[in-house]
Enzyme design. Sequence first.
Site, mmCIF file in Angstrom:
data_model
loop_
_atom_site.group_PDB
_atom_site.id
_atom_site.type_symbol
_atom_site.label_atom_id
_atom_site.label_comp_id
_atom_site.label_asym_id
_atom_site.label_seq_id
_atom_site.Cartn_x
_atom_site.Cartn_y
_atom_site.Cartn_z
ATOM 1 N N ARG A 39 0.820 -1.213 0.000
ATOM 2 C CA ARG A 39 0.000 0.000 0.000
ATOM 3 C C ARG A 39 0.855 1.264 0.000
ATOM 4 N NH1 ARG A 39 -4.966 -2.081 3.737
ATOM 5 N NH2 ARG A 39 -6.137 -2.910 1.991
ATOM 6 N N LYS A 200 -22.144 -15.813 0.977
ATOM 7 C CA LYS A 200 -23.584 -15.578 1.092
ATOM 8 C C LYS A 200 -24.206 -14.788 -0.051
ATOM 9 C CE LYS A 200 -23.098 -14.502 5.812
ATOM 10 N NZ LYS A 200 -23.474 -13.357 6.562
ATOM 11 N N GLY A 353 -12.295 -8.080 -1.041
ATOM 12 C CA GLY A 353 -11.094 -8.336 -0.247
ATOM 13 C C GLY A 353 -10.619 -9.774 -0.317
ATOM 14 N N GLY A 376 -14.307 -3.437 0.390
ATOM 15 C CA GLY A 376 -15.682 -2.933 0.512
ATOM 16 C C GLY A 376 -15.995 -1.867 -0.524
HETATM 17 P P1 ADP Z 1 -15.022 -10.991 -1.103
HETATM 18 O O1 ADP Z 1 -14.348 -10.552 0.180
HETATM 19 O O2 ADP Z 1 -14.047 -11.138 -2.227
HETATM 20 O O3 ADP Z 1 -16.192 -10.127 -1.454
HETATM 21 P P2 ADP Z 1 -16.607 -12.952 0.250
HETATM 22 O O4 ADP Z 1 -16.251 -12.348 1.577
HETATM 23 O O5 ADP Z 1 -17.973 -12.753 -0.216
HETATM 24 O O6 ADP Z 1 -15.562 -12.477 -0.866
HETATM 25 O O7 ADP Z 1 -16.364 -14.516 0.265
HETATM 26 C C1 ADP Z 1 -15.239 -15.139 0.808
HETATM 27 C C2 ADP Z 1 -15.604 -16.173 1.808
HETATM 28 O O8 ADP Z 1 -16.547 -17.105 1.272
HETATM 29 C C3 ADP Z 1 -14.411 -16.961 2.220
HETATM 30 O O9 ADP Z 1 -14.230 -16.835 3.609
HETATM 31 C C4 ADP Z 1 -14.758 -18.413 1.841
HETATM 32 O O10 ADP Z 1 -14.299 -19.341 2.789
HETATM 33 C C5 ADP Z 1 -16.258 -18.363 1.831
HETATM 34 N N1 ADP Z 1 -16.835 -19.458 1.009
HETATM 35 C C6 ADP Z 1 -16.640 -19.694 -0.294
HETATM 36 N N2 ADP Z 1 -17.293 -20.798 -0.705
HETATM 37 C C7 ADP Z 1 -17.925 -21.270 0.385
HETATM 38 C C8 ADP Z 1 -18.757 -22.407 0.604
HETATM 39 N N3 ADP Z 1 -19.067 -23.242 -0.388
HETATM 40 N N4 ADP Z 1 -19.235 -22.605 1.856
HETATM 41 C C9 ADP Z 1 -18.916 -21.745 2.854
HETATM 42 N N5 ADP Z 1 -18.141 -20.658 2.705
HETATM 43 C C10 ADP Z 1 -17.645 -20.436 1.486
#
Ligand code: ADP
Length: 396
Positions: A39, A200, A353, A376
């Site tokens: 960063r 989710k 992230g 975010g």
């Molecule tokens: P980003 O930060 O890139 O927006 P998210 O926070 O939405 O991504 O998603 C990342 C999380 O989703 C990780 O912690 C990962 O472990 C979880 N994840 C991915 N696939 C699954 C799954 N099939 N079941 C439970 N958790 C999952």
Amino acid sequence: MTSVNKKTVEDINVKGKKVLVRCDFNVPFKDGKISDDKRIRGALKTISYLKDNGAKVILCSHMGRPKGEFKPEFSLAPVAERLSELLGCEVKMAKDVIGPDAEAITASLKDGEVALLENVRFHKEETKNDPDFAKKLASFAEIFVNDAFGTAHRAHASTEGVSHYLPSVCGYLIQKEIGIMGAALEDPKRPFVAILGGAKVSDKIGVLNNLIEKCDTIIIGGGMAYTFLKVLGYEIGSSICEEDKLDLAKEILAKAKEKKVNFLLPVDNVIAREYKEDSEYMSIYSDSIPDGWMGLDIGEKTQELYAKTLKGAGTVIWNGPMGVSEWEHFAAGTSSVAKAIAESGAISIIGGGDSAAAVEKLGFADKMSHVSTGGGASLEFLEGLELPGIACLEEK
Ligand code: ADP
Ligand code: MG
């Protein structure tokens, strides 16, 4: 959506001017030392431009969550030290943010000199966007440059508040973020493919709703796939599922059909008995997930299907890992999608992230056109929301 046509440091005269630059120096520490200075290096282009063009450069940033009080472990002093090495000149470190030391140091700056104020979050007024605090901070300078994309979705005193008192433009980092992501959303090279994953559906409703209006294909992976599969009548065992989002998932599927968006879901999965790194696991088609097992990654057939789809893409936006990529046995889906994007030759943008961290860890970061530095903030941008720290900057 946030306008992307913002003035930059090159559109104003900075010579001899005191310029307050909001940076993102929220760097990780290990054993009291900066463990990753990416960063800080990312901020060099804007700082060097200002320095080389004779500005008096006053940097500020937050780091961690000191919760509105001075805590030495959240001091930016180590950042000033590292920055001095990288710039090859002294960076004067103030002992406070708006106190007498900051006042004296900023007043004494000569053209081309650089100072860093203490952590803006040592004051609770920062996150409250307190106007008096913002005014005091602004009083040190004649121009405001926002170059902290990661906090641009927050209206804080140092990201938005100061813009009420100073002519305000963006630095190179924000210019790059909004330039690349804005172009992809406004005038994408087609086919335009969005890949959405993560845990989710509820985290991604905004992104889904915005991208479904613009994309040709939406690829779904990660935990959110199971809410969709359930709506389509599949048994999903103990996979993560949001019962209260089933109606919403149904609406999204209907919308995809109506808009003729190709909507792809996993045809097979890597399932596990427990939500554990070393759980027993196996591959299975989506119509055969046994009771008590949970999907933690997309399977091989799905990887092939997604890779084939990505092959002809013009633009790819990716947010959310395809599985629990933090764990070795459930990382193959995320890795194979990253590889397929890298080989597609498409304009590729990674937002979020965990997605950025996964792409870095798996070694694909430099194969992507753009890995957003703001978790975010990039999500809110992809949702089509207005980011206050960018909306407040002057239009070209
Ligand atoms: P980003 O930060 O890139 O927006 P998210 O926070 O939405 O991504 O998603 C990342 C999380 O989703 C990780 O912690 C990962 O472990 C979880 N994840 C991915 N696939 C699954 C799954 N099939 N079941 C439970 N958790 C999952
Ligand atoms: Mg996340």
